[in-house]
Design a protein around this motif. Structure first.
Motif, PDB file in Angstrom:
ATOM      1  N   UNK A  50      30.882 -19.563  -0.082  1.00 50.94           N
ATOM      2  CA  UNK A  50      30.733 -20.485   1.043  1.00 50.94           C
ATOM      3  C   UNK A  50      31.840 -20.294   2.077  1.00 50.94           C
ATOM      4  N   UNK A  51      33.093 -20.128   1.606  1.00 49.60           N
ATOM      5  CA  UNK A  51      34.211 -19.987   2.547  1.00 49.60           C
ATOM      6  C   UNK A  51      34.111 -18.696   3.359  1.00 49.60           C
ATOM      7  N   UNK A  52      33.471 -17.700   2.806  1.00 50.21           N
ATOM      8  CA  UNK A  52      33.367 -16.417   3.511  1.00 50.21           C
ATOM      9  C   UNK A  52      32.483 -16.508   4.742  1.00 50.21           C
ATOM     10  N   UNK A  53      31.654 -17.552   4.833  1.00 45.64           N
ATOM     11  CA  UNK A  53      30.726 -17.617   5.968  1.00 45.64           C
ATOM     12  C   UNK A  53      30.786 -18.936   6.738  1.00 45.64           C
ATOM     13  N   UNK A  54      31.851 -19.705   6.543  1.00 49.28           N
ATOM     14  CA  UNK A  54      31.934 -20.951   7.303  1.00 49.28           C
ATOM     15  C   UNK A  54      32.942 -20.835   8.437  1.00 49.28           C
ATOM     16  N   UNK A  55      32.684 -21.586   9.507  1.00 52.02           N
ATOM     17  CA  UNK A  55      33.582 -21.648  10.660  1.00 52.02           C
ATOM     18  C   UNK A  55      34.503 -22.864  10.583  1.00 52.02           C
ATOM     19  N   UNK A  56      33.982 -23.949   9.989  1.00 52.28           N
ATOM     20  CA  UNK A  56      34.711 -25.206   9.862  1.00 52.28           C
ATOM     21  C   UNK A  56      34.585 -25.675   8.423  1.00 52.28           C
ATOM     22  N   UNK A  57      35.712 -26.132   7.854  1.00 53.29           N
ATOM     23  CA  UNK A  57      35.712 -26.611   6.480  1.00 53.29           C
ATOM     24  C   UNK A  57      36.132 -28.070   6.438  1.00 53.29           C
ATOM     25  N   UNK A  58      35.301 -28.908   5.809  1.00 55.76           N
ATOM     26  CA  UNK A  58      35.681 -30.280   5.453  1.00 55.76           C
ATOM     27  C   UNK A  58      36.040 -30.227   3.971  1.00 55.76           C
ATOM     28  N   UNK A  59      37.260 -30.623   3.633  1.00 53.62           N
ATOM     29  CA  UNK A  59      37.661 -30.492   2.239  1.00 53.62           C
ATOM     30  C   UNK A  59      38.237 -31.783   1.678  1.00 53.62           C
ATOM     31  N   UNK A  60      37.644 -32.214   0.569  1.00 57.49           N
ATOM     32  CA  UNK A  60      38.149 -33.362  -0.163  1.00 57.49           C
ATOM     33  C   UNK A  60      39.016 -32.936  -1.331  1.00 57.49           C
ATOM     34  N   UNK A  61      39.241 -31.646  -1.487  1.00 59.30           N
ATOM     35  CA  UNK A  61      40.118 -31.160  -2.549  1.00 59.30           C
ATOM     36  C   UNK A  61      41.035 -30.073  -1.994  1.00 59.30           C
ATOM     37  N   UNK A  62      42.154 -29.869  -2.654  1.00 59.06           N
ATOM     38  CA  UNK A  62      43.144 -28.913  -2.179  1.00 59.06           C
ATOM     39  C   UNK A  62      42.741 -27.502  -2.585  1.00 59.06           C
ATOM     40  N   UNK A  63      42.804 -26.593  -1.637  1.00 60.45           N
ATOM     41  CA  UNK A  63      42.450 -25.199  -1.873  1.00 60.45           C
ATOM     42  C   UNK A  63      43.580 -24.298  -1.408  1.00 60.45           C
ATOM     43  N   UNK A  64      43.833 -23.227  -2.144  1.00 56.92           N
ATOM     44  CA  UNK A  64      44.784 -22.202  -1.708  1.00 56.92           C
ATOM     45  C   UNK A  64      43.993 -21.184  -0.901  1.00 56.92           C
ATOM     46  N   UNK A  65      43.946 -21.370   0.395  1.00 57.49           N
ATOM     47  CA  UNK A  65      43.061 -20.551   1.232  1.00 57.49           C
ATOM     48  C   UNK A  65      43.431 -19.072   1.227  1.00 57.49           C
ATOM     49  N   UNK A  66      44.689 -18.760   0.917  1.00 58.62           N
ATOM     50  CA  UNK A  66      45.078 -17.353   0.907  1.00 58.62           C
ATOM     51  C   UNK A  66      44.446 -16.586  -0.255  1.00 58.62           C
ATOM     52  N   UNK A  67      43.806 -17.303  -1.173  1.00 64.60           N
ATOM     53  CA  UNK A  67      43.125 -16.662  -2.297  1.00 64.60           C
ATOM     54  C   UNK A  67      41.659 -16.346  -1.983  1.00 64.60           C
ATOM     55  N   UNK A  68      41.236 -16.693  -0.778  1.00 63.21           N
ATOM     56  CA  UNK A  68      39.837 -16.478  -0.397  1.00 63.21           C
ATOM     57  C   UNK A  68      39.758 -15.618   0.866  1.00 63.21           C
ATOM     58  N   UNK A  69      38.622 -14.981   1.029  1.00 62.87           N
ATOM     59  CA  UNK A  69      38.321 -14.286   2.286  1.00 62.87           C
ATOM     60  C   UNK A  69      37.656 -15.287   3.226  1.00 62.87           C
TER      61      UNK A  69
END
Length: 323
Positions: A50-69
């Motif tokens: 999902x993160x690979x193809x989204x422009x905007x993220x609404x997040x209710x949980x903490x994510x380490x974005x550097x671990x994703x493309x």
């Protein structure tokens, strides 16, 4: 543009945003209708897709974005006010907005309640009750007593209004020494030491940043008088809890109303549980689950309109400052 929703599976359902809820909000705002596609992830194993193809993220949980493309990601809206865990590995070029201000009304009432508890000696009476000791004490009204408000953002500003209306003299503390809140005066952080001996209640709503970590160390705690009480609803690591506990044990503070802790849940063997003068709430003083999601969604919808028109976003976080 594509908006993706990441909910926290462990959070109450009242804090989960669904595609249907967001779509309803978009549909009633003509400038936003039909401009976004939406997705919601119910399986953490699929987050990367999902993160690979989204422009905007609404997040209710903490994510380490550097671990994703995240080649398309340009903006993240989070449901928390504190963002220090997000910023540890924040990608360049991505805008971050938080939920600052959503906690304001309830947080302000909690802070006023805590300040009044010190005025009427409630922390001491609770201790006496537990020990079956009859020890009347007689004090005066709140009017004219001094509250030092560390941080005058959404929660702090709302608290300043209630405290001032109750008759307290509120001194705000900010980086710049300026604020628009209803305070008697506002000072810079580097002027703290000169006012601490005058203070009746210290209230901290501060986020955790490199500048605020251990801001209230043992030296600063020693500048407070024994009549001073402490209220902490911001980040715990702004204070030296060990030094605060030691001062409470020997009666050098009037008490502490604490909603946050260096470790949560607080371990059962932590000495804070039986420290005299401490009133503890389990990190729930600010959130109103019946209204929290709606408040966050109001910020997000407003920001979506701003985003489409190239306007500055509300609650935009400066990664360098940490808030």
């Amino acid at each position: 543009m594509h908006i993706h929703i990441e909910n926290d599976a462990s959070a109450p359902r009242a804090l989960h945003l669904s595609v249907e809820q967001l779509q309803l909000q978009l549909d009633v705002h003509p400038p936003l209708r039909s401009h976004f596609t939406l997705s919601e992830n119910r399986d953490p194993a699929q987050t990367a897709d999902f993160l690979a193809r989204c422009d905007i993220l609404w997040s209710g949980r903490k994510l380490a974005l550097d671990q994703f493309s995240t080649p398309r990601l340009g903006w993240v809206q989070v449901m928390s006010a504190g963002v220090e865990q997000w910023l540890a590995h924040w990608p360049q070029g991505v805008t971050l907005t938080n939920a600052s201000g959503v906690h304001g009304d309830k947080g302000a009432e909690f802070i006023l309640m805590a300040a009044l508890m010190f005025n009427f000696g409630i922390p001491g009476f609770l201790q006496d009750q537990a020990q079956r000791v009859w020890r009347p004490t007689f004090g005066g009204c709140a009017r004219g007593k001094i509250v030092l408000l560390l941080g005058v953002g959404g929660i702090g500003a709302a608290a300043a209004t209630l405290l001032t209306a109750q008759g307290y003299r509120v001194i705000g503390v900010t980086r710049s020494g300026q604020c628009d809140a209803n305070v008697a005066r506002c000072i810079r952080i580097d002027a703290l030491d000169e006012v601490l001996p005058q203070v009746d209640v210290v209230v901290s709503t501060l986020p955790l940043t490199p500048q605020t970590r251990n801001l209230f160390d043992r030296r600063r705690l020693d500048l407070l008088t024994a009549r001073a009480g402490i209220v902490i609803v911001g980040r715990a690591d702004v204070f030296d809890y060990s030094a605060m506990r030691e001062k409470l044990n020997v009666g050098e503070l009037a008490g502490a109303v604490l909603d946050v802790y260096p470790q949560e849940p607080l371990p059962a063997d932590d000495p804070l549980w039986h420290t005299p003068g401490v009133v503890m709430t389990p990190h729930c003083s600010l959130d109103d689950h019946s209204a929290y999601l709606a408040g966050c969604l109001d910020v997000f919808i407003d920001n979506l309109a701003r985003f489409r028109h190239g306007q500055p976003l509300r609650n935009q976080v400066d990664p360098a400052r940490g808030y």
